[in-house]
Design a protein around this motif. Structure first.
Motif, mmCIF file in Angstrom:
data_model
loop_
_atom_site.group_PDB
_atom_site.id
_atom_site.type_symbol
_atom_site.label_atom_id
_atom_site.label_comp_id
_atom_site.label_asym_id
_atom_site.label_seq_id
_atom_site.Cartn_x
_atom_site.Cartn_y
_atom_site.Cartn_z
ATOM 1 N N THR A 34 7.988 -3.204 -5.649
ATOM 2 C CA THR A 34 6.961 -2.158 -6.487
ATOM 3 C C THR A 34 5.611 -2.004 -5.977
ATOM 4 O OG1 THR A 34 8.433 -2.522 -8.277
ATOM 5 C CG2 THR A 34 6.271 -1.712 -8.750
ATOM 6 N N SER A 35 5.124 -3.138 -5.419
ATOM 7 C CA SER A 35 3.847 -3.247 -5.148
ATOM 8 C C SER A 35 3.572 -2.333 -3.602
ATOM 9 C CB SER A 35 3.144 -4.826 -4.964
ATOM 10 O OG SER A 35 3.947 -5.555 -4.093
ATOM 11 N N GLU A 36 4.822 -2.607 -3.048
ATOM 12 C CA GLU A 36 4.627 -2.317 -1.467
ATOM 13 C C GLU A 36 4.981 -0.686 -1.407
ATOM 14 O OE1 GLU A 36 6.599 -3.366 2.927
ATOM 15 O OE2 GLU A 36 7.128 -4.405 0.860
ATOM 16 N N GLY A 39 3.733 1.212 -6.711
ATOM 17 C CA GLY A 39 3.616 1.015 -7.899
ATOM 18 C C GLY A 39 4.315 1.482 -9.074
ATOM 19 N N GLY A 192 -4.331 -4.166 -12.499
ATOM 20 C CA GLY A 192 -2.766 -4.481 -12.106
ATOM 21 C C GLY A 192 -1.807 -3.567 -13.119
ATOM 22 N N TYR A 195 -1.573 0.093 -12.126
ATOM 23 C CA TYR A 195 -1.073 0.356 -10.682
ATOM 24 C C TYR A 195 0.413 0.461 -11.309
ATOM 25 C CZ TYR A 195 0.500 -0.348 -6.170
ATOM 26 O OH TYR A 195 1.343 -0.091 -5.120
ATOM 27 N N PHE A 196 0.935 -0.769 -12.131
ATOM 28 C CA PHE A 196 2.284 -0.833 -12.470
ATOM 29 C C PHE A 196 2.653 0.278 -13.585
ATOM 30 C CE2 PHE A 196 5.530 -3.434 -14.585
ATOM 31 C CZ PHE A 196 6.648 -3.127 -13.594
ATOM 32 N N ILE A 278 2.522 -8.457 -10.962
ATOM 33 C CA ILE A 278 1.560 -7.488 -10.513
ATOM 34 C C ILE A 278 0.217 -7.438 -10.641
ATOM 35 C CG2 ILE A 278 1.344 -4.920 -10.127
ATOM 36 C CD1 ILE A 278 4.237 -4.486 -9.871
ATOM 37 N N LEU A 281 -1.559 -10.299 -8.780
ATOM 38 C CA LEU A 281 -2.102 -9.909 -7.409
ATOM 39 C C LEU A 281 -3.746 -9.233 -7.576
ATOM 40 C CD1 LEU A 281 1.141 -8.067 -6.024
ATOM 41 C CD2 LEU A 281 0.299 -10.029 -5.194
ATOM 42 N N PRO A 288 -2.046 -4.513 -2.900
ATOM 43 C CA PRO A 288 -0.760 -4.275 -3.316
ATOM 44 C C PRO A 288 0.049 -3.753 -2.237
ATOM 45 C CG PRO A 288 -2.165 -3.250 -4.920
ATOM 46 C CD PRO A 288 -3.096 -3.831 -3.962
ATOM 47 N N SER A 299 0.801 -15.180 -4.412
ATOM 48 C CA SER A 299 -0.121 -14.639 -5.603
ATOM 49 C C SER A 299 -0.245 -15.790 -6.983
ATOM 50 C CB SER A 299 0.444 -13.373 -6.088
ATOM 51 O OG SER A 299 1.604 -13.264 -6.699
#
Length: 457
Positions: A34-36, A39, A192, A195-196, A278, A281, A288, A299
């Motif tokens: 998800t972070s890569e 998000g 975070g 972003y998520f 997330i 992070l 991310p 993390s």
């Protein structure tokens, strides 16, 4: 041949299926994928894939398993379609392939449990991960993790798998929930969550051109294959696991109801894991996507190092990750063990140990070099899982047909209209979705500037 085992209770089957689904795919893979890959945009595509493709595909695997009352390979032959046995073989092979590197990550979890007790990673979590993620120590812990998996599977369906998952699955939810509440109190976590949970709708675009072969471009080019395959991975589809588990299910159970429970529960745990990892992070100032496969470990280790009770929290968290890892790993080993027990009358403890040893050997490159682990993972996501799931869907939709609907409705109060709607969705929308996923993966694997199919020699 000895009498085939069954689940002692319906709850046992559901928890085992949930345990197979709720594993490192949710707690390790889901947050770092998800972070890569965008998000919240990744999250949207993943949820659409889990419900729109994963749920119908899970029902297809459940139907094959319960109708045949046999393992993933023997199921197609027993149903009268010997030529489709390759689908089961591919599923078993895919599970075998994935477990080989999955076990290496399970070894990392064991290492971090010990590191939490001693505080070994507190001084420099990033450097610690670099030291322990590959090498002879990683190889030894890979072996230890496989020994734990073999020991549980050797105990059988009711005494081994069912009893283990009844303890594991509730523990995963409770501990992740507590950690999510704790993370919410940390300063700097707010970006975070944004972003998520706040998708950029401009990223939801995909275009195709023909010159002369189809070529895809746009933000979704990278997101779709990983998000859809993440749904397959986290739901344990395309690995023979759900076929095998459903083969132990009685005719009076509602496959439809059970599949919804598994998909909803699995997605909820993935989101819960994202709500833990997330935001952390961002709390730690980690960009991310930059953490790669080690994002979870680096993390969280950094966060635990700064807590007054960091060692205790670390042991608890990596303990639940270990539970999740084991609950999925035992389902993958059970697939091949079930085949040997059903078809050759093999004794469960001995065959579990032998197959566990072979999986350990296949995982040696991943244990010695994380570049190999990434290569194994990429092939699983972009090729093996989509092809394996596609094989089951085509078989159910276009070969087996109406008997699949009859089997789906056994033990259910659903009408025939619901069953036929599911069948036509499988034949059309779901198959096309998997074909698109596979096409995007093949483009990256074979036709990119640096083809991912090339191993890290």
């Amino acid at each position: 041949m000895s009498q085939r085992e069954t689940w002692a209770t319906r709850a046992g089957f559901i928890l085992a299926a949930v345990g197979s689904a709720v594993g490192l795919g949710n707690i390790w893979q889901f947050p770092f994928k998800t972070s890569e890959y965008g998000g919240a945009t990744f999250l949207v595509v993943y949820l659409v894939a889990a419900i729109g493709i994963g749920l119908p595909a899970m029902l297809a695997e459940f139907v094959v398993g319960r109708k045949s009352n046999l393992n993933a390979i023997g199921a197609f032959e027993k149903l009268g379609f010997r030529n489709w046995k390759w689908v089961g073989v591919l599923g078993v092979g895919t599970g075998f392939w994935i477990l080989s590197y999955y076990s290496v990550v399970g070894g990392w979890v064991l290492r971090y449990m010990g590191g939490s007790v001693t505080g070994a990673y507190f001084a420099d979590p990033a450097a610690y991960f670099g030291q322990v993620s590959a090498g002879l120590d990683a190889l030894a812990l890979h072996a230890l993790f496989m020994i734990l998996v073999v020991a549980i599977v050797a105990g059988g369906v009711e005494d081994g798998i069912e009893k283990a998952t009844k303890l594991m699955v509730p523990s995963i939810v409770v501990i992740l929930g507590v950690l999510a509440v704790w993370v919410f109190t940390l300063p700097g976590a707010s970006p975070g969550y944004s972003y998520f949970l706040s998708p950029d709708l401009s990223q939801l675009s995909l275009s195709v051109s023909f010159d002369p072969l189809p070529s895809f471009s746009g933000p979704l080019t990278d997101i779709i294959p990983f998000a859809v395959s993440q749904a397959f991975f986290s739901l344990s589809l395309g690995m023979g696991a759900m076929i095998t588990y459903a083969s132990y299910v009685g005719e009076d159970q509602s496959l439809f109801g059970d599949s919804i429970t598994v998909v909803v529960f699995n997605s909820a745990v993935g989101i819960l894991a994202g709500l833990v990892v997330i935001p952390l992070l961002f709390v730690q100032g980690i960009e991310p996507g930059s953490g790669g496969a080690g994002a979870l470990f680096v993390s969280l280790a950094t966060a635990f190092a700064e807590l007054p009770a960091g060692r205790v929290v670390g042991v608890v968290f990596f303990g639940v990750v270990l539970i999740a890892a084991l609950s999925s790993a035992i389902s993958l080993l059970e697939v091949v063990v079930s085949y040997a027990v059903d078809n050759y009358g093999a004794r469960r403890p001995q065959i579990a140990a032998a197959l566990g040893g072979l999986i350990f050997l296949l995982g040696i490159p991943s244990a010695l070099d994380t570049a190999w682990l990434g290569w194994f993972d990429t092939l699983a996501y972009q090729l093996l899982l989509p092809v394996s799931v596609l094989g089951v869907l085509v078989f159910i939709g276009w070969v087996f047909g109406r008997p699949a609907v009859d089997e789906l409705l056994n033990g259910s109060s659903l009408g025939g209209g619901v069953g036929m709607t599911w069948l036509w969705l499988v034949r059309t929308v779901v198959v096309l979705g998997v074909v698109l996923t596979l096409a995007l993966g093949v483009q990256t694997l074979f036709f990119a500037e640096n083809p991912a199919i090339v191993p890290p020699l």
